[in-house]
Design an enzyme around this catalytic site. Sequence first.
Site, PDB file in Angstrom:
ATOM      1  N   ASN A  98       0.850  -1.205   0.008  1.00  0.00           N
ATOM      2  CA  ASN A  98      -0.098   0.139  -0.114  1.00  0.00           C
ATOM      3  C   ASN A  98       0.755   1.286   0.162  1.00  0.00           C
ATOM      4  OD1 ASN A  98      -2.446  -1.324   0.153  1.00  0.00           O
ATOM      5  ND2 ASN A  98      -2.629  -1.058   2.313  1.00  0.00           N
ATOM      6  N   ARG A 117     -11.560  -3.968 -14.413  1.00  0.00           N
ATOM      7  CA  ARG A 117     -10.737  -4.781 -13.998  1.00  0.00           C
ATOM      8  C   ARG A 117     -11.258  -6.007 -14.043  1.00  0.00           C
ATOM      9  NH1 ARG A 117      -6.631  -1.606 -11.473  1.00  0.00           N
ATOM     10  NH2 ARG A 117      -7.560  -0.053  -9.894  1.00  0.00           N
ATOM     11  N   ARG A 119      -6.106   1.945 -13.289  1.00  0.00           N
ATOM     12  CA  ARG A 119      -4.608   2.051 -12.811  1.00  0.00           C
ATOM     13  C   ARG A 119      -4.016   0.422 -12.578  1.00  0.00           C
ATOM     14  NH1 ARG A 119      -4.618   5.920  -8.654  1.00  0.00           N
ATOM     15  NH2 ARG A 119      -4.611   7.497 -10.151  1.00  0.00           N
ATOM     16  N   HIS A 130     -16.403   3.349 -14.330  1.00  0.00           N
ATOM     17  CA  HIS A 130     -16.054   2.805 -13.338  1.00  0.00           C
ATOM     18  C   HIS A 130     -17.277   1.782 -12.820  1.00  0.00           C
ATOM     19  CE1 HIS A 130     -15.019   2.301  -8.786  1.00  0.00           C
ATOM     20  NE2 HIS A 130     -13.945   1.913  -9.281  1.00  0.00           N
ATOM     21  N   TYR A 137     -12.331  -9.467  -1.625  1.00  0.00           N
ATOM     22  CA  TYR A 137     -13.211  -8.364  -1.508  1.00  0.00           C
ATOM     23  C   TYR A 137     -14.755  -8.376  -1.135  1.00  0.00           C
ATOM     24  CZ  TYR A 137      -9.483  -5.660  -3.928  1.00  0.00           C
ATOM     25  OH  TYR A 137      -8.300  -4.960  -4.553  1.00  0.00           O
ATOM     26  N   ARG A 168     -14.064   2.435   5.054  1.00  0.00           N
ATOM     27  CA  ARG A 168     -12.881   1.582   5.014  1.00  0.00           C
ATOM     28  C   ARG A 168     -11.601   2.360   5.135  1.00  0.00           C
ATOM     29  NH1 ARG A 168     -11.598  -1.365   0.377  1.00  0.00           N
ATOM     30  NH2 ARG A 168     -10.197   0.471  -0.002  1.00  0.00           N
ATOM     31  N   HIS A 214     -15.466  -3.372   0.463  1.00  0.00           N
ATOM     32  CA  HIS A 214     -15.275  -3.021  -0.860  1.00  0.00           C
ATOM     33  C   HIS A 214     -16.730  -2.299  -1.231  1.00  0.00           C
ATOM     34  CE1 HIS A 214     -14.554  -2.458  -5.354  1.00  0.00           C
ATOM     35  NE2 HIS A 214     -13.473  -1.671  -4.606  1.00  0.00           N
TER      36      HIS A 214
END
Length: 721
Positions: free
Chosen positions: A47, A370, A400, A430, A467, A563, A591
């Site tokens: 991270n 993704r 990304r 997204h 997730y 979160r 998530h």
Amino acid sequence: MKKSHPSRLFNRELSWLFFNTRVLEEAENPDVPLLERVRFLSISAANLDEFYMVRVAGLRSQESAGVMEPGAAGMLPSEQLRKINRRAGKIVARQNECWSSLREELFEDRIRVLKMGDLSEVQSESLSKIFETEILPLLTPLSIDPTHPFPFLPNLGFGVALRLEAEDRDPLFAVLPVPLNVPRFIKIETSGKVSGYVAIEDVLRHFASSLFPDFNITETGAFRITRDSGIAVDERAEDLVQHFETLLKQRRRGRVIRLEIDQEMEHTLRDFLVQSFNCDEEMVSNAAMILGLRDVSSLISGGSKDLLFKPFTARFPERIREFDGDCLAAIAAKDILVHHPYEEFDVVIQFLQQAAADPDVVAIKQTLYRTSDNSPIVAALIDAAEAGKNVTALVELKARFDEASNMRWARDLERAGVQVVYGFVGFKTHAKVSLVIRRETTAAGHTLQTYTHLGTGNYHAQNARIYTDLALFTADPIIGEDVGKLFNFVTSYNEPRDLQKLSIAPLGLRGVLEEKIDQEIAHAKSGRPATIWAKMNALVDPIMIEKLYEASQAGVKVDLVVRGICCLRPGIEGLSENIRVKSIIGRFLEHSRIICFGNGHPMPSDQALVYISSADWMPRNLDRRIETLVPVESPTVHNQVLDQIMMANLLDNTNSWELRPTGKYIRVTAREERPRFSAHEYFMENPSLSGRGTALAESAPAPLEDENVPKTQIFRPKLVS
């Protein structure tokens, strides 16, 4: 709405660093199995790497450009960088302590990271053979002089620097870059069930003299670099895929924004590296006990399964089984909400595979932000196209760190005859949406029926095991029509008009959220119950934060589960005393995005307005991305989201942290009046409401159903005293 005063907001970068500290605390938590603690340590390090690649790199660019405009929290880029360095230094110091402790515990459990001096003669001989056969052929030792320039190292590149001396010549510097396909920890022979490892930098230092036999090695030191990984897209590019290929090559060579060196490196080597990478002094860090802590996760495979979380098996919705596994038939009968990772991602895969194989399905439309390697989702779309169906795939190139794989999938899809589009250059797509259109026969004749999947996560099978996300499947024709307009918007710039249920960013999603908050404010001012429950990954947007402050001041009770980054200051008298914020960090990565409004009734209630969304409350999501906000109307799914999922998140006192007005997070603990309760354990043990079949009709109560409290009297959870 007026601009927020800086004192009303936490800085987003520092808030993120506090989030990463909470991740690190799981690595320090003795209640977490040992190898899972190693995993959390690795995650906290990874991270931090990404934070430097993106956020710190952006701030350094602003500083270099002379930006003097303070951010939303009132700090200039230079001030933010100073505070980031201090906070990141504290995190690295704790990572050092954590690694030192974990290394000792791993040693006791027969996973041993050894120094060269710890090796027996037999182990040293074994390591020599490994070096000669598996490492040496891949090495390129480089002495640096005018004819041998400093080598290129990619982002997160790792190496060992050396200072060489010989008679009758000036001292030289040399570099041993660590090849990308050499393990970070070299496994060596040990007795019994012991797993032994030596760090690659220790191996290279030990054998360096054999690589430079004509020199004396007077200094050595390990180093690691982090490069700027931002991408600036040129909207004028004629071929977006080609443009991204060029940008990705440039990103590999992005400027160095962080140089990590080992703690004992001499100044001469340090100065050599600083000059070679063209670094400023503030970019250099020698705080880490071991460089590249993200790589300690490779040690997990050498340990016992007893040192991991107890395995659990994800459920497949019983309701689909009762329709003989026919996803479309089950969805046609009733909406289904799949709760990952507690329920199998295979539901999403089968939904598309069955659509691809169904001769009555005429079209499939799909967003791909993704997805995984060897993606079954992509394979299903290819099968559908080859079967003669109209298939449209909206591939987001700007996801990304997934740009390269998305370009590869786009080419594979195009070769199969899929209509591939890349959305808007200025907006990321997204939203997580699948639309299946099927020709069906009814009493009134032939009709086109839509089946829609709307999710909070990604179409990534591996992520779906970690997730927590929600996947809504519905045959609601109005939702299907709205989703069709969403796809037309992205493929043709044709703005959707008259959306009936779906809200889309950047067109109207923000406005709908503000409208619903205003309605709660009106309920509070009229003396009716007024409540907002929301769950998201990040709360940054100043406009939405000010709207929540307004709600709090009107008497609306607001409970937020955030979160990661939270820029809102809760619990301040006269501003936000009616707002509570908690963060859940545990076995799974929270998530899912959920927003619930009391609608004039005590929460939870059947009258509450419930939504799921792909969007966090950040300016980029609400203003610069294609996102969805989806109403949950099916009574069963409504109860599942509100009474089961949100209630469990609010009641969790095992994996939760409460945000205080100062910005500090305090771990929530069980108390006598509220025994230990883990949301993650609850969901692992109980089937979800909408996935139940008839055989499970009496199982899986909501978290408070067995407390004999009438639904209208369920108290607002008090997280800590």
